[in-house]
Scaffold this active site. Structure first.
Site, PDB file in Angstrom:
ATOM      1  N   GLU A 250       0.757  -1.268  -0.020  1.00 19.72           N
ATOM      2  CA  GLU A 250      -0.065  -0.069   0.053  1.00 19.72           C
ATOM      3  C   GLU A 250       1.000   1.386   0.067  1.00 19.72           C
ATOM      4  O   GLU A 250       0.486   2.493  -0.666  1.00 19.72           O
ATOM      5  CB  GLU A 250      -0.940   0.032   1.173  1.00 19.72           C
ATOM      6  CG  GLU A 250      -2.174  -1.167   1.003  1.00 19.72           C
ATOM      7  CD  GLU A 250      -2.792  -1.214   2.256  1.00 19.72           C
ATOM      8  OE1 GLU A 250      -4.134  -1.090   2.234  1.00 19.72           O
ATOM      9  OE2 GLU A 250      -2.373  -1.426   3.370  1.00 19.72           O
TER      10      GLU A 250
ATOM     11  N   GLU B  44      -3.877  -9.503   3.869  1.00 22.74           N
ATOM     12  CA  GLU B  44      -4.879  -9.066   5.296  1.00 22.74           C
ATOM     13  C   GLU B  44      -5.894 -10.044   5.409  1.00 22.74           C
ATOM     14  O   GLU B  44      -6.509 -10.490   6.476  1.00 22.74           O
ATOM     15  CB  GLU B  44      -5.296  -7.651   5.106  1.00 22.74           C
ATOM     16  CG  GLU B  44      -4.284  -6.714   5.184  1.00 22.74           C
ATOM     17  CD  GLU B  44      -3.321  -6.221   3.885  1.00 22.74           C
ATOM     18  OE1 GLU B  44      -2.700  -5.308   4.165  1.00 22.74           O
ATOM     19  OE2 GLU B  44      -3.649  -7.007   2.865  1.00 22.74           O
TER      20      GLU B  44
END
Length: 699
Positions: A105, A125
């Protein structure tokens, strides 16, 4: 735990340095933003490179911050990424080795990205019951394309950088470097080339659409429904990526954030995060320092070429270690090698193993009928019949032939490892390595530490467990260690439920609906009913006061030993594992119930589940109190990875914490009033009572 700021010509280099994977903890995040501000304020700096020290760009969030407020302390990761995007000077991400989660990210927030070949790229995640929470579901579809991005997000699996770079139209990487070694120099060159580029490109500004629109996302949901049973995160990932195609970037980020917060509070995510941390904690032994010198284990011998021995051997062959397989008879040895060969050939046929790898592994395997031939092995593991007299003969022979310093391991599942170690003149070299069947598949390894096992032996076998990709849990010495000691109580409760009115299918269905991989009767048929029968016979003489249902004995007296005989609690067709209820078994249970004078009653699924699960919890509390297990989370790891306890519930101890220990004790007190159950067993363990009194939990 920080980021280092250096200057090379007119380029500022911010190097993430928080071993082992440059986790983006609070201190690191502040250091990154401080570095960005310093570069902005320096008129001599024209561009910025962000990279990672050591063996990673960044693996994402710092696991030490999980469950704490530090994750959200400003600057949080979203704020760091915003600072990168708002930089007036181009920021280049120099990615290598590992770029996952928050690390990816962060890279997506940079203006340019150069990646070394071989870098593992992922947004994992979902494996923690979450989705990317710092814009990953909004930026990756824009950079990579909707379908490949969604596949990455819902699977959580890593893909190599050069494979991603081959996707048509991808904007994830501006360049793949020639090699890892040349990455730094090539990143500097790219930064200098882009120093005057304006406007600076932002992933958030890229278009994001799918030609099939909502139809594609409904198709994705339909595909995931069966696979994502009990886990909400994969389907929520679809919602977030769909939002990226329908809303502005800022609106999509708000959708992502709301979903992330809701998932973070879910019991499923708490369970998966608990297991993630617990698995890493299990590898640490309090009195064995991390720097303890290890014994070199470069070759292994396995005694016994049966199903278990062959499976154990495959673990080491898969890891590239030479293995000698020892048997007493040639035909047994031939069968064992043929089974290993057959297992590998099946993998080749399915495309899971390349032919050259298969040949390499088989080339590491040798066989012998002579103990003298294995004398130079660094570690030997016996996988012979589970009877103390047989173990004694093996270990006395190993003591005679094995070189000094060799590790002598027993695969016993219940027997006294202290007693086994004392069959030798070197008890410090003896340890239990309890593999679970099928040994080449099951992830759990119980490492049984005897009273005299040396610390360097413990350090060595824990390192070997990691090498062969096992999750190791340390147990002290007791009958059954952690897992099988608990499962015995679980099995007793299953028997009492039959006596009181249940059928095997009802019990299995109830606990499988709770989330277990299989119920107690299907599990017993798989393992072999004769194995638990032998243990019970030993119990009848050792613990004459312990109460058992006799239905399992009656079953075994009929020769119904399970899948291997085609008949157990259920019937099985040749070559198939489908469990088919048998009317004669149900009639046998009913007749036995009648002989005991029990009037059958209708038992709710909830009672079935609670009696089975709480039996595990109470026995586990005794195990903790006795020091057999070092911590509650070790028991959770053992049961999720070795016994099919549902991962979305986090293991028996976390489940007890979530139900509430006060409620657990109240239920046990209620079960103790049942005249057909074992009132003595349902007396709550002293540790459990103490935790309730102090308002504490297991974890």
């Amino acid at each position: 735990m920080t980021a280092h700021y250096t200057v090379q010509g007119n380029v500022a280099v911010i190097t993430l340095d928080n071993p082992p994977v440059n986790g983006l903890g609070m201190v690191m995040r502040r250091a990154i933003t401080d570095g960005l501000q310093q570069a902005q304020a320096d008129s001599g700096i024209k561009a910025i490179v962000i990279t990672g020290a050591g063996k990673a760009f960044s693996g994402g969030a710092d696991i030490k911050e999980f469950g704490t407020d530090k994750v959200m302390v400003e600057p949080n990761l979203r704020s760091v990424i915003l600072a990168v995007e708002n930089s007036t000077k181009p920021v280049v991400a120099a990615i290598h080795s590992v770029c996952m989660g928050g690390g990816l990210e962060l890279a997506l927030g940079c203006h340019y990205r150069i990646a070394a070949p071989g870098c593992s790229v992922a947004l994992p995640e979902v494996k923690l019951g979450l989705l990317p929470g710092a814009g990953g579901t909004q930026r990756l579809p824009r950079a990579l394309g909707v379908e490949p991005a969604l596949n990455m997000i819902v699977s959580g699996e890593a893909i190599k950088s050069e494979m991603l770079a081959m996707l048509p139209g991808q904007k994830l990487f501006d360049k793949i470097s020639t090699s890892v070694d040349s990455l730094a120099a090539e990143a500097l060159t790219l930064a200098q080339e882009m120093a005057d580029a304006r406007p600076l490109p932002l992933v958030r500004n890229l278009p994001c659409k799918h030609p099939q629109g909502d139809g594609y996302f409904q198709f994705a949901r339909n595909m995931l429904k069966g696979m994502a049973k009990n886990f909400p995160a994969p389907l929520k990932c679809v919602d977030a990526v769909q939002a990226a195609t329908q809303k502005s970037f800022d609106e999509g980020v708000l959708v992502e954030r709301e979903i992330f917060v809701n998932l973070m509070l879910s019991p499923e995510s708490r369970a998966l995060r608990h297991l993630f941390v617990a698995e890493r904690a299990a590898s640490k032994i309090a009195d064995v320092p991390a720097d303890t010198a290890q014994r070199a284990i470069k070759s292994v011998a396995v005694i016994g070429a049966g199903t278990m021995g062959g499976g154990i051997a495959m673990n080491f062959l898969n890891a590239g270690l030479p293995v000698q397989l020892l048997e007493m008879k040639q035909d047994a040895l031939d069968r064992g090698i043929a089974t290993i060969r057959k297992n590998y050939e099946a993998q080749v046929k399915k495309g899971k193993l390349k032919q050259d790898k298969y040949e390499q592994r088989m080339g590491l395997l040798s066989a012998t009928l002579n103990y003298a031939d294995i004398q130079d092995a660094d570690m030997v593991i016996e996988a012979v019949f589970e009877e103390m007299g047989v173990k004694e003969k093996v270990f006395k022979e190993l003591d005679r032939v094995m070189k000094p310093g060799a590790i002598l391991a027993t695969n016993t599942s219940t027997l006294d490892v202290n007693k086994i170690s004392n069959f030798t003149q070197r008890p410090q070299d003896v340890v239990g390595l309890h593999f679970f069947s099928p040994a080449n598949v099951m992830k759990l390894l119980e490492v049984v530490r005897a009273d005299k096992t040396a610390k360097d032996v413990m350090a060595s076998v824990m390192a070997v467990a990691k090498k062969i990709r096992k999750t190791a849990v340390v147990s002290g010495v007791c009958d059954g260690f952690i897992g099988n000691r608990m499962i015995e109580q679980y099995g007793r409760q299953a028997g009492f439920l039959l006596d009181e009115g249940c059928t095997p299918a009802q019990v299995d269905k109830a606990i499988e609906n709770f989330g277990f991989a299989m119920g107690p009767f299907r599990m017993s048929d798989l393992a072999g009913n004769d194995i638990s029968w032998a243990i019970r016979k030993r119990r009848y003489s050792e613990k004459p006061g312990m109460k058992y249902s006799k239905t399992a004995d009656l079953l075994c007296e009929k020769g119904r030993f399970g899948q291997k005989t085609g008949a157990g609690w259920y019937d099985y067709l040749p070559g198939k594992r489908d469990a088919m209820p048998n009317a004669d078994v149900v009639a046998m249970i009913s007749a036995h119930r009648q002989s005991l004078g029990i009037t059958p009653r209708k038992i709710a699924d909830d009672e079935i589940v609670q009696r089975l699960v709480l039996s595990l919890i109470n026995e586990a509390a005794h195990i903790l109190e006795e020091g057999i297990a070092a911590k509650a989370s070790d028991i959770d790891i053992a049961y999720v990875f070795g016994y099919g306890f549902p991962a979305h519930r986090g293991g028996p101890m976390l489940y007890a914490d979530q139900v509430g220990l006060f409620n657990v004790v109240q239920s046990m007190n209620r079960f103790a009033l049942n005249p057909w159950d074992d009132a003595k067993f349902w007396q709550p363990a002293p540790l459990l009572l103490r935790l309730v009194a102090e308002g504490k939990t297991f974890n």
